[in-house]
Design a protein around this motif. Structure first.
Motif, PDB file in Angstrom:
ATOM      1  N   UNK A 109      59.045  27.862 114.803  1.00 45.78           N
ATOM      2  CA  UNK A 109      60.212  28.670 114.955  1.00 45.78           C
ATOM      3  C   UNK A 109      59.656  29.921 114.066  1.00 45.78           C
ATOM      4  N   UNK A 110      58.957  29.954 113.093  1.00 42.74           N
ATOM      5  CA  UNK A 110      58.518  31.353 112.483  1.00 42.74           C
ATOM      6  C   UNK A 110      57.588  32.199 113.330  1.00 42.74           C
ATOM      7  N   UNK A 111      56.488  31.425 114.088  1.00 36.70           N
ATOM      8  CA  UNK A 111      55.756  32.168 114.597  1.00 36.70           C
ATOM      9  C   UNK A 111      56.523  32.729 116.149  1.00 36.70           C
ATOM     10  N   UNK A 112      57.392  32.215 116.735  1.00 32.02           N
ATOM     11  CA  UNK A 112      58.176  32.525 117.669  1.00 32.02           C
ATOM     12  C   UNK A 112      58.748  33.636 117.477  1.00 32.02           C
ATOM     13  N   UNK A 113      59.583  33.681 116.247  1.00 38.21           N
ATOM     14  CA  UNK A 113      60.413  34.860 115.844  1.00 38.21           C
ATOM     15  C   UNK A 113      59.380  36.210 115.677  1.00 38.21           C
ATOM     16  N   UNK A 114      58.314  35.919 115.172  1.00 43.32           N
ATOM     17  CA  UNK A 114      57.369  36.867 114.846  1.00 43.32           C
ATOM     18  C   UNK A 114      56.559  37.252 116.059  1.00 43.32           C
ATOM     19  N   UNK A 115      56.518  36.607 117.217  1.00 43.82           N
ATOM     20  CA  UNK A 115      55.910  36.986 118.528  1.00 43.82           C
ATOM     21  C   UNK A 115      57.063  37.717 119.176  1.00 43.82           C
ATOM     22  N   UNK A 116      58.159  37.075 119.291  1.00 44.01           N
ATOM     23  CA  UNK A 116      59.198  37.903 119.897  1.00 44.01           C
ATOM     24  C   UNK A 116      59.326  39.691 119.603  1.00 44.01           C
ATOM     25  N   UNK A 117      58.955  39.903 118.271  1.00 42.48           N
ATOM     26  CA  UNK A 117      58.952  41.171 117.753  1.00 42.48           C
ATOM     27  C   UNK A 117      57.289  41.390 117.344  1.00 42.48           C
ATOM     28  N   UNK A 118      56.391  41.225 118.348  1.00 38.49           N
ATOM     29  CA  UNK A 118      55.118  41.329 117.901  1.00 38.49           C
ATOM     30  C   UNK A 118      54.765  42.672 117.875  1.00 38.49           C
ATOM     31  N   UNK A 119      54.020  43.007 116.539  1.00 37.24           N
ATOM     32  CA  UNK A 119      53.643  44.467 116.471  1.00 37.24           C
ATOM     33  C   UNK A 119      54.626  45.236 115.591  1.00 37.24           C
ATOM     34  N   UNK A 120      55.714  44.354 115.341  1.00 35.54           N
ATOM     35  CA  UNK A 120      56.840  44.971 114.590  1.00 35.54           C
ATOM     36  C   UNK A 120      57.050  43.926 113.348  1.00 35.54           C
ATOM     37  N   UNK A 121      57.748  44.766 112.222  1.00 31.26           N
ATOM     38  CA  UNK A 121      57.935  44.072 110.905  1.00 31.26           C
ATOM     39  C   UNK A 121      59.281  43.171 111.277  1.00 31.26           C
ATOM     40  N   UNK A 122      59.009  41.890 110.875  1.00 33.46           N
ATOM     41  CA  UNK A 122      60.322  41.095 110.790  1.00 33.46           C
ATOM     42  C   UNK A 122      60.513  40.545 109.357  1.00 33.46           C
ATOM     43  N   UNK A 123      61.892  40.809 109.128  1.00 37.83           N
ATOM     44  CA  UNK A 123      62.232  40.797 107.632  1.00 37.83           C
ATOM     45  C   UNK A 123      62.025  39.438 107.305  1.00 37.83           C
ATOM     46  N   UNK A 124      61.816  39.085 105.813  1.00 38.20           N
ATOM     47  CA  UNK A 124      61.692  37.679 105.469  1.00 38.20           C
ATOM     48  C   UNK A 124      63.048  36.774 105.644  1.00 38.20           C
ATOM     49  N   UNK A 125      64.317  37.801 105.649  1.00 38.83           N
ATOM     50  CA  UNK A 125      65.753  37.181 105.994  1.00 38.83           C
ATOM     51  C   UNK A 125      65.791  36.727 107.455  1.00 38.83           C
TER      52      UNK A 125
END
Lengths: 234, 463
Positions: free
Chosen positions: A164-180
């Motif tokens: 889940x965490x990697x998927x959220x990061x991948x959806x925004x790849x190259x962009x910062x995803x907040x801790x929240x």
């Protein structure tokens, strides 16, 4: 990852302003989209869609013979494909109505060509995934379909949370995803107090994807803010 | 409605005090009256004085001239009854004829307690007999059988106090019954007045003691409702007008922005022409932002922007805004420093997430807009005394004391009710102020510790 196949998707564009239709067609053409049909009314849109079978619809809300919300409902009855609203109506209620009816995105005019292309491409990527998309990182690959990491030929399984965490990061790849946002992706709507757990999961993900987890190059920490996933071909 | 019990308490207090004062007054009057009556007890004294004055000489009994004159002046007659013969042995000159000249023991007992032929009589004891003074008829009323049961006298204080207590209780009950009706009709009136103060629609029953007052309150409510309806209508029309204009501008602006955006990235154009297209894009963006700001500001001003307040982590909202700016690849001349301790992860308040995000975003954008040469922007959240404060500061050109004073205390030209030609600043800070007020928070503009501009947004924390 190569997304050229998305440029072949059939797009239906509905707006009552000829000049705006021309503008959007020109923007999409420049980005490589070739299959675009336009319509200026609800009835025309329905007629076109019957023969054209679009794979993405970009709809205005206010049309001479009806509204875009009703049009979307009628279009979706025949086939389920993504819909992007492009309208001058920017009220929250309109947005909520659009999303509530199943729209994939809602853009308020005026817009920049880049923004429109970014959203169209994002919708198509989400809606028409390739069979087995492998995401290339610096030292490994992610296979989201199998929930595993391939590093040096070795297949390492991801846990559900790591996925889940990697998927959220991948959806925004190259962009910062907040801790929240990451906590919300992993633990749902009320993600208070999971910051330490998130750090532990990030550490384990790094062990799986990085060659040297203590000096990460793919999963970068943005101190106090969040994390960023660096994908090789994105 | 808190005033009703207070009113009742005050009325009861006044009533009890009045009763107490009345009792004291009554006792005082009784005392004065009794004191004045005391002089009337002198018949007994006079009778004794006459008895003492009466002396015997060789011609019989005689009274001094002074005493004789004194009793004559008050129209009193006197006799002296001898102890042994029980006959009158001396008398004044003007003795009525109906007065007997000899007496039995029972006559003596009777005249001592009462009257002789209707004349109230008083006795004085002399050496050999009894002096009897007869006052004019109906000058005194005599109590013929003056005796009381001993226990009654002994219990008198208790009896008096009981009677007083019963009286007070009775007065109280009568008061409560009499006033409860009044209070019953006052209560809806008070409720109505209170509802008027909050601009609620009031319709009271126009019956009973205060029906006229109720009718007036109803009338006032109708007037207020009509007025606020008209005001609301006008405000809605104004907000709708702004919304309509901004809506109608969006589509043509899309064309300007879209084609300019295409020209800007057209490699076949000269650098100079692409630069011109970039200016059109930049100015179109400004127009778009202005339209959005104008629309939101007017809606917030006329309370037409629905607020969806929910318990939210303020830090998460601020963090998202900062990350959005960084993700937008802002110009390198601007940096955003996140100054929040990693241990400080949560600060909850009732927040409309989108609106507050917009406010913080406006502040960061404000720092960029006013510092074209670039600046460092510092963002932090502080929790102190049940208040959570978001601080957005920069090390840019800042503002003068006068400008800061104006920004803090002068209303924006858009919401100013006086004619003004002065356009002090854009809508960005006005929107921030409106959003923070809608959250029951406070906004403070000041010099930043880094030498630039700082805005603090404070919100009440919920636990």
């Amino acid at each position: 990852m190569n997304y050229d196949y998305l440029k072949q998707k059939r797009i239906l564009l509905v707006d009552d302003e000829q000049e705006l239709l021309s503008l959007v067609v020109s923007i999409l053409n420049e980005d490589g989209f070739q299959n675009i049909k336009t319509a200026k009314t609800v009835s025309e849109a329905i007629t076109v869609s019957e023969t054209y079978q679009p794979e993405l619809a970009i709809l205005d809300v206010m049309l001479p013979d009806g509204n875009g919300f009703d049009l979307m409902e009628r279009l979706k009855k025949t086939a389920d494909y993504p819909v992007l609203f492009l309208t001058a109506r920017g009220e929250d209620d309109d947005k909520f109505r659009g999303f509530g009816l199943g729209a994939d995105d809602y853009m308020v005019k005026p817009f920049l060509p880049k923004e429109l292309l970014f959203r169209v491409n994002a919708i198509l990527r989400r809606s028409y995934k390739t069979e087995n998309p492998l995401v290339k990182l610096h030292d490994s690959e992610i296979d989201f379909a199998r929930a595993e990491i391939i590093k040096n030929g070795e297949h390492i399984l991801l846990t559900a949370k790591e996925h889940d965490i990697l998927a959220a990061l991948y959806r925004n790849a190259g962009r910062i995803v907040t801790i929240d946002a990451l906590c919300e992706a992993a633990w749902g709507d009320n993600p208070f107090g999971y910051e330490n757990s998130l750090m532990a999961h990030i550490r384990r993900i790094r062990e799986k994807i990085e060659a040297n987890p203590s000096q990460p190059v793919s999963l970068i920490t943005m101190k106090g803010l969040g994390y960023k996933l660096v994908v090789e071909d994105k | 409605m808190k005033s009703v019990p207070k009113l009742i308490r005050r009325f009861v207090g006044i009533m009890l005090l009045t009763s107490l004062l009345l009792i004291i007054l009554n006792f005082a009057l009784l005392g004065i009256y009794t004191f004045n009556q005391a002089s009337n007890s002198s018949p007994w004294i006079t009778a004794q004085e006459v008895a003492d004055d009466l002396s015997k000489n060789e011609n019989g009994y005689v009274l001094s001239e002074d005493m004789a004159l004194e009793i004559q002046n008050i129209n009193v007659w006197a006799i002296f009854i001898d102890n042994t013969t029980m006959k009158v042995v001396w008398q004044t000159d003007h003795l009525p004829e109906t007065v007997p000249m000899s007496y039995t023991i029972s006559d003596i007992a009777s005249l001592t307690r009462g009257y002789i032929d209707g004349y109230p009589t008083f006795t004085g004891e002399a050496e050999n007999g009894l002096v009897v003074l007869g006052y004019p008829k109906e000058s005194f009323w005599k109590h013929m059988w003056p005796s009381w049961d001993y226990n009654s006298i002994a219990n008198l204080p208790k009896t008096v106090l009981s009677v007083l207590a019963i009286n007070i209780a009775l007065i109280f009950i009568i008061y409560v019954i009499a006033n409860s009706k009044l209070l019953k009709s006052v209560k809806p009136i008070l409720g109505g007045i209170q509802a008027l103060s909050t601009n609620e629609d009031v319709h009271l029953r126009e019956k009973g003691l205060l029906s006229e007052l109720a009718a007036n309150i109803n009338k006032t409510s109708d007037i207020l409702q009509t007025q606020s309806g008209q005001l609301r209508k006008r405000e809605t029309a104004r907000a709708n007008w702004i919304a309509g204009v901004s809506h109608d501008i969006r589509t043509p602006l899309s064309m300007v922005m879209g084609y300019a955006g295409q020209l800007e990235s057209d490699v076949q154009l000269s650098e100079d022409n692409r630069g011109k297209a970039a200016v059109i894009v930049r100015q179109s963006k400004r127009m778009r932002n202005l339209i959005n700001d104008l629309n939101l500001a007017s809606k917030l001003e006329y309370n037409m922007q629905p607020l969806s307040l929910e318990r939210q982590n303020l830090i998460a909202i601020v963090r998202q805004v900062v990350v959005d700016f960084i993700n937008m690849n802002i110009d390198e001349k601007y940096t955003i420093e996140w100054e929040i301790d990693e241990e400080f992860t949560s600060c909850t308040a009732n927040i409309d997430k989108d609106l507050l995000g917009r406010a913080i975003s406006n502040l960061i954008q404000n720092s960029m807009n006013h510092n074209e040469q670039g600046c460092h922007i510092f963002v932090r959240v502080i929790a102190e005394n049940a208040v959570c404060t978001v601080v957005v500061a920069d090390d840019g050109i800042g503002a003068t004391d006068e400008q800061i004073e104006k920004l803090n205390n002068t209303p924006h030209y858009m919401v100013c009710d006086e004619k003004t030609t002065e356009q002090r600043h854009g809508l960005g800070l006005l929107i921030v102020k409106q959003i923070i007020f809608a959250h029951s928070g406070k906004m403070l503009i000041k010099h930043s510790e880094y030498g630039g501009f700082e805005v603090d947004l404070s919100l009440p924390i919920i636990i």
